[in-house]
Design an enzyme around this catalytic site. Structure first.
Site, mmCIF file in Angstrom:
data_model
loop_
_atom_site.group_PDB
_atom_site.id
_atom_site.type_symbol
_atom_site.label_atom_id
_atom_site.label_comp_id
_atom_site.label_asym_id
_atom_site.label_seq_id
_atom_site.Cartn_x
_atom_site.Cartn_y
_atom_site.Cartn_z
ATOM 1 C CG ASP A 257 -1.717 1.244 1.389
ATOM 2 O OD1 ASP A 257 -2.614 1.451 0.557
ATOM 3 O OD2 ASP A 257 -1.459 2.024 2.330
ATOM 4 C CD GLU A 290 -2.288 3.028 -3.176
ATOM 5 O OE1 GLU A 290 -3.174 3.871 -3.356
ATOM 6 O OE2 GLU A 290 -2.057 2.532 -2.056
#
Length: 595
Positions: A257, A290
């Site tokens: 993330d 990401e």
């Protein structure tokens, strides 16, 4: 069990005792280990900032660390909690689950069809396991779980986790999680885990009390001081965590993330190298990022792919007309932006971003394969970070336009990601939800959401801000359970048909596929083509606007290619091409087999 007993947390040694090891370079003098059935245990200090103790205690023993007379805390490397993030940790014996499919090696990345889901909204690990045959029949090959690291309370997106090694028991037991993964492997499906290495949640994080160097004061993130990956112990804490999920639980990959919140990219290269070194080479393990920075250099061997926010943003603008926030960067010449995303991966490859105040963003990505990009129309961020969590089924006025976008996404050579409920045309919102027990923290989250949306015109007034769903209200959680839409059967048939075509005719040819370029057609249309690994040529004509668009002579399909229709989202799409037009709200895919 291990003879060395290194690492973090509670480790069962071959001698039969348990070694407790904690990095605590700034711990108070009274730091002690308390294990059930034992008097408080002094910890032996080491020169590297670690403290440890060997204790004769079995698996299942409860323990915690005492910081002072008023404060006890769990092990930051706890493998299992007795209760929530402030409760006792539990000694866990590794490798106790009897794997039914130990020979599973995973699938090539090019065959991936990702399905992102929230284990809690699915009913927990056991109920999600029961859904796996339906997902396999749909065409999903890689289930992606939102973060499961222990978080405060029973309801959370998972990005507030504070115990990265402990799967939250709100979703079930560790054995149920392993059985979920094991069952998926038996169905020919992998399972990927979303992990958060850029910050800790605000509740249950004691690190600053005894390991102040875990964070750096010269760099900050939206969640506070940045984690200091320059510290060897900090670096190894997260490297070990990645390997732990991939080996102890046999996950098939990790999605990292928001790595743009990790200062520098050196550690990310180190992490990938560590994973490749420590996970058996015969296993296909996938690492996905990401990264708002669009660093192509991370995708040149270390990481398989990155979520393609640029492609999402321009597609979202074309589908909805929205221009607020970061969508403003994609509203100027959107067809050209989409063409670049289809042919080169990202729109932003180093040019300034107006939304970011003119700061340059990205690195050149045209040399990367199409499969280095994960293509999605919705995900937890882009749906749940909306004020009211609306899905595209509620935002797109013309259903045919959304079907055209789905057809574009699912057959494109980039790797598709489906967000839970999409395949059933769900109109249920996906909202931001928490379950903080601390009233002050719950109020701070409410206030933060109100400030976040106050900059948008529709939330300028105090009354409008109060209409925002309360993240801490259980009703917000209940409202987020994905229910099938009224036209669920039609959507399911569409998704299944497209994914069957992808599995049969596209995925086997993606290793080595290259873009042959793309062009805008008007403001809402695009033409793109690729050469697949065996020499086949794949072409798409997509129009995400209502009006027919004339095709330039150079973009008209040849006689041979015209005859090889792969899919049209609306009847008559191919016939329109024959007349030199791209029909409105239509996607047409053509596939020419090699001679």
């Amino acid at each position: 069990m291990t003879a060395a007993g290194g690492g973090f947390g509670a480790t069962l040694l071959d001698s039969g005792v348990t070694r407790f090891r904690l990095w605590a370079p700034t711990a108070p003098a009274g730091l002690a280990l308390e294990v059930e059935g034992h008097a408080p245990i002094a910890l032996r200090p080491g020169a590297d900032g670690f403290v440890q103790a060997d204790v004769d205690c079995p698996p299942g023993a409860r323990y915690h660390y005492r910081l002072d007379a008023d404060t006890v805390m769990p092990d930051p490397a706890s493998r299992l909690q007795d209760g929530d993030v402030h409760g006792d940790s539990i000694v866990v014996a590794p490798d106790g689950y009897p794997w039914r499919h130990p020979d599973w090696r995973g699938l090539p990345w090019e065959q991936s069809v990702l399905y992102e889901t929230h284990a809690g909204l699915e009913g927990g690990y056991a109920q999600l396991e029961a859904r796996l045959p339906a997902l396999a029949a749909l065409g999903v090959t890689l289930l992606e779980l939102m973060p499961i690291a222990d978080f405060p309370g029973p309801r959370n997106w998972g990005y507030d986790g504070v115990l990265p090694y402990a799967p939250d028991t709100a979703y079930g037991t560790p054995e149920e999680l392993k059985r979920l993964i094991d069952t998926a492997h038996g169905l020919g499906m992998g399972v990927m885990l979303d992990v958060v290495y850029n910050h800790f949640g605000p509740d249950g994080n004691y690190l600053a009390r005894y390991a102040a160097p875990f964070f750096r004061k010269d760099a900050h993130t939206p969640w506070g001081d940045a984690i200091d990956f320059r510290q060897p112990a900090v670096s190894q804490f997260f490297k070990d965590n990645a390997v732990y999920w991939l080996t102890e639980y046999r996950f098939d990959g990790l999605r990292l993330d928001a790595v743009h919140a990790i200062v520098g990219h050196r550690w990310l290269h180190e992490l990938a190298a560590e994973v490749r070194r420590r996970v058996p080479a015969e296993r296909r393990v996938h690492l996905v990022l990401e990264n708002d920075d669009n660093r192509a250099s991370l995708l040149c061997g270390d990481y398989d792919a990155q979520w393609n926010d640029d492609a999402h943003h321009v597609l979202h603008h074309l589908l909805t007309g929205e221009t607020q926030g970061y969508y403003a960067d994609y509203a100027d010449r959107p067809a050209e932006a989409l063409a670049r995303c289809l042919s080169e991966g990202w729109l932003y490859q180093g040019q300034p971003s107006p939304y970011r105040g003119g700061e340059p963003r990205g690195e050149p990505s045209a040399d990367l394969p199409p499969t280095a990009f994960v293509l999605f129309l919705q995900n937890h961020d882009q749906t749940g970070n909306r004020a009211f969590g609306e899905r595209l089924t509620s935002l797109v006025d013309e259903p045919a336009r959304l079907r055209a976008a789905v057809a574009l996404q699912l057959l494109a050579p980039q790797i598709p990601l489906i967000f839970m409920g999409e395949e059933h045309g769900s109109r249920t919102p996906f909202l931001y939800f928490t379950s903080h027990a601390d009233p002050a923290l719950a109020q701070a989250v409410r206030d933060g959401r109100r400030r976040e949306f106050a900059r948008f015109a529709q939330f300028a007034g105090a009354d409008a801000a109060r209409r925002l769903p309360d993240p801490n209200d259980p009703a917000t959680w209940l409202a987020s359970h994905a229910e099938p839409g009224d036209d669920a059967r039609q959507w399911l048939e569409t998704y299944t048909a497209l994914l069957q075509l992808r599995a049969r005719l596209i995925a086997p040819r993606l290793a080595g596929a290259v873009s042959l370029g793309a062009s805008a057609v008007g403001r809402h249309g695009v033409f793109a083509r690729w050469r697949l690994a065996d020499g086949a040529r794949l072409e798409v004509y997509a129009n995400l606007g209502p009006r027919r668009l004339p095709l330039p002579q150079a973009l008209l399909p040849g006689a041979d290619l015209y005859a090889t229709l792969l899919f049209e989202s609306q009847a008559g799409g191919r016939d329109g091409l024959a007349h030199g037009e791209l029909c409105g709200d239509t996607t047409v895919w053509l596939l020419e087999e090699p001679a």
